[in-house]
Design a protein around this motif. Structure first.
Motif, short mmCIF file in Angstrom:
data_model
loop_
_atom_site.label_atom_id
_atom_site.label_comp_id
_atom_site.label_asym_id
_atom_site.label_seq_id
_atom_site.Cartn_x
_atom_site.Cartn_y
_atom_site.Cartn_z
N ASP A 1 -2.88 47.20 8.12
CA ASP A 1 -3.55 48.08 7.15
C ASP A 1 -3.92 47.26 5.92
O ASP A 1 -3.32 46.21 5.65
CB ASP A 1 -2.65 49.26 6.75
CG ASP A 1 -3.44 50.35 6.03
OD1 ASP A 1 -4.64 50.54 6.33
OD2 ASP A 1 -2.87 51.03 5.15
N ALA A 2 -4.88 47.77 5.18
CA ALA A 2 -5.29 47.14 3.92
C ALA A 2 -5.72 48.23 2.97
O ALA A 2 -6.27 49.25 3.40
CB ALA A 2 -6.44 46.18 4.17
N VAL B 1 2.35 49.56 4.09
CA VAL B 1 3.40 49.17 5.04
C VAL B 1 3.62 50.29 6.04
O VAL B 1 3.63 50.07 7.26
CB VAL B 1 4.72 48.83 4.30
CG1 VAL B 1 5.87 48.72 5.29
CG2 VAL B 1 4.56 47.55 3.51
N LEU B 2 3.78 51.52 5.54
CA LEU B 2 4.06 52.62 6.47
C LEU B 2 2.86 52.94 7.36
O LEU B 2 3.04 53.34 8.52
CB LEU B 2 4.54 53.86 5.71
CG LEU B 2 5.88 53.68 4.99
CD1 LEU B 2 6.36 55.02 4.44
CD2 LEU B 2 6.94 53.06 5.88
N HIS B 3 1.66 52.75 6.85
CA HIS B 3 0.48 52.96 7.71
C HIS B 3 0.49 51.97 8.87
O HIS B 3 0.20 52.33 10.02
CB HIS B 3 -0.82 52.82 6.91
CG HIS B 3 -0.98 53.87 5.85
ND1 HIS B 3 -2.01 53.88 4.96
CD2 HIS B 3 -0.22 54.96 5.55
CE1 HIS B 3 -1.89 54.93 4.14
NE2 HIS B 3 -0.81 55.60 4.49
N ALA B 4 0.83 50.72 8.57
CA ALA B 4 0.85 49.71 9.64
C ALA B 4 2.03 49.95 10.59
O ALA B 4 1.91 49.72 11.80
CB ALA B 4 0.91 48.32 9.02
N VAL B 5 3.15 50.43 10.05
CA VAL B 5 4.30 50.75 10.92
C VAL B 5 3.90 51.85 11.89
O VAL B 5 4.16 51.78 13.10
CB VAL B 5 5.52 51.19 10.08
CG1 VAL B 5 6.59 51.85 10.96
CG2 VAL B 5 6.11 50.00 9.33
N ALA B 6 3.26 52.88 11.37
CA ALA B 6 2.87 54.02 12.23
C ALA B 6 1.85 53.57 13.28
O ALA B 6 1.95 53.95 14.46
CB ALA B 6 2.30 55.15 11.38
N LEU C 1 7.59 42.80 9.81
CA LEU C 1 6.44 43.17 8.98
C LEU C 1 6.13 42.10 7.94
O LEU C 1 7.03 41.42 7.45
CB LEU C 1 6.64 44.55 8.35
CG LEU C 1 7.65 44.76 7.24
CD1 LEU C 1 7.03 44.50 5.88
CD2 LEU C 1 8.18 46.18 7.31
N VAL C 2 4.85 41.96 7.65
CA VAL C 2 4.37 41.00 6.65
C VAL C 2 3.50 41.74 5.64
O VAL C 2 2.61 42.51 6.04
CB VAL C 2 3.51 39.88 7.29
CG1 VAL C 2 3.10 38.86 6.25
CG2 VAL C 2 4.24 39.23 8.45
N VAL C 3 3.77 41.53 4.37
CA VAL C 3 2.93 42.08 3.30
C VAL C 3 2.26 40.92 2.58
O VAL C 3 2.95 40.00 2.13
CB VAL C 3 3.78 42.87 2.27
CG1 VAL C 3 2.87 43.44 1.17
CG2 VAL C 3 4.59 43.96 2.93
N THR D 1 -1.22 44.44 5.21
CA THR D 1 0.07 44.47 5.92
C THR D 1 -0.17 44.29 7.42
O THR D 1 -1.19 44.73 7.95
CB THR D 1 0.81 45.80 5.70
OG1 THR D 1 -0.04 46.87 6.12
CG2 THR D 1 1.17 45.98 4.24
N ARG D 2 0.81 43.67 8.06
CA ARG D 2 0.78 43.51 9.52
C ARG D 2 2.19 43.78 10.03
O ARG D 2 3.15 43.29 9.43
CB ARG D 2 0.32 42.11 9.90
CG ARG D 2 -1.10 41.81 9.43
CD ARG D 2 -1.55 40.40 9.74
NE ARG D 2 -2.92 40.19 9.29
CZ ARG D 2 -3.25 39.71 8.10
NH1 ARG D 2 -2.32 39.38 7.22
NH2 ARG D 2 -4.52 39.55 7.77
#
Ligand SMILES: Nc1ccn([C@@H]2O[C@H](COP(=O)(O)O)[C@@H](O)[C@H]2O)c(=O)n1
Ligand code: CDI
Length: 162
Positions: A14-15, A47-52, A103-105, A151-152
């Motif tokens: 996500d970005a 972060v949570l968008h990429a987690v989901a 996760l990477v920010v 985020t990835r």
């Protein structure tokens, strides 16, 4: 229908553009001292968008935009923890659960190192995992994208049903 293999991998990204005067929340944790915050329809928690999205992608269930369209007034200002909860329900409903997360920010400022444990614990709690199963890395963009958060996330999903 996904095949019932013991493990499946998911990946999400996500970005969000950053602007002054907005809050910055990452992994469900408000970032103190952030001069720039996320421009978003929801609370902008990249972060949570990429987690989901990682959870959904592991079972080829699409992406969060299909479940929470950014054109829907009902999702304006949405707490992104609800997005992760919904994705987790879908994963569990298909007989899988998260095993570990990486996760990477990428964010230039502020330094996030002091929040590493809090972000790991917050994501872990949402996924019903020990904090030790959530790896959190931070990178700067080296000044290439100062008004941007990226985020990835990878997640390993393990089969819970025989
Ligand atoms: N917002 C950030 C970005 C990075 N860090 C930490 O800084 C170190 C160096 O990062 P580079 O991108 O220059 O390789 C690294 O240890 C990151 O954990 C940070 O705390 N907050
Ligand atoms: C979360 C949603 C919906 O509120 O909107 P945003 O907060 O803009 O986030 P984004 O990661 O761009 O897309 C997903 C959308 O479904």
């Amino acid at each position: 229908m996904s095949s019932a293999v013991p493990y499946r991998v998911g990946f999400g990204e996500d970005a969000h553009r950053l602007e002054a005067g907005l809050p910055l929340v990452l992994g469900g944790v408000p970032v103190p001292g952030a001069e720039l915050g996320a421009v978003a329809h929801s609370d902008g928690d990249a972060v949570l968008h990429a987690v989901a999205d990682a959870l959904l992608s592991g079972l080829a269930l699409g992406d969060i935009g299909q479940y929470f369209p950014d054109t829907a007034a009902e999702w304006k200002g949405l707490d992104s923890r609800l997005i992760v909860q919904r994705a987790l329900e879908l994963v569990r409903g298909r007989g899988y659960a998260p095993v570990n997360v990486a996760l990477v920010v990428t964010l230039d400022r502020p330094k996030l190192g002091p929040l590493r444990a809090e972000i790991a614990a917050s994501v872990a709690q949402l996924l019903d995992l020990p904090g030790s199963e959530v790896g959190v890395s931070f990178k700067t963009s080296e000044g290439l994208a100062p008004a941007h958060v990226q985020t990835r996330v990878t997640v390993l999903l393990g089969r819970t049903e025989k």
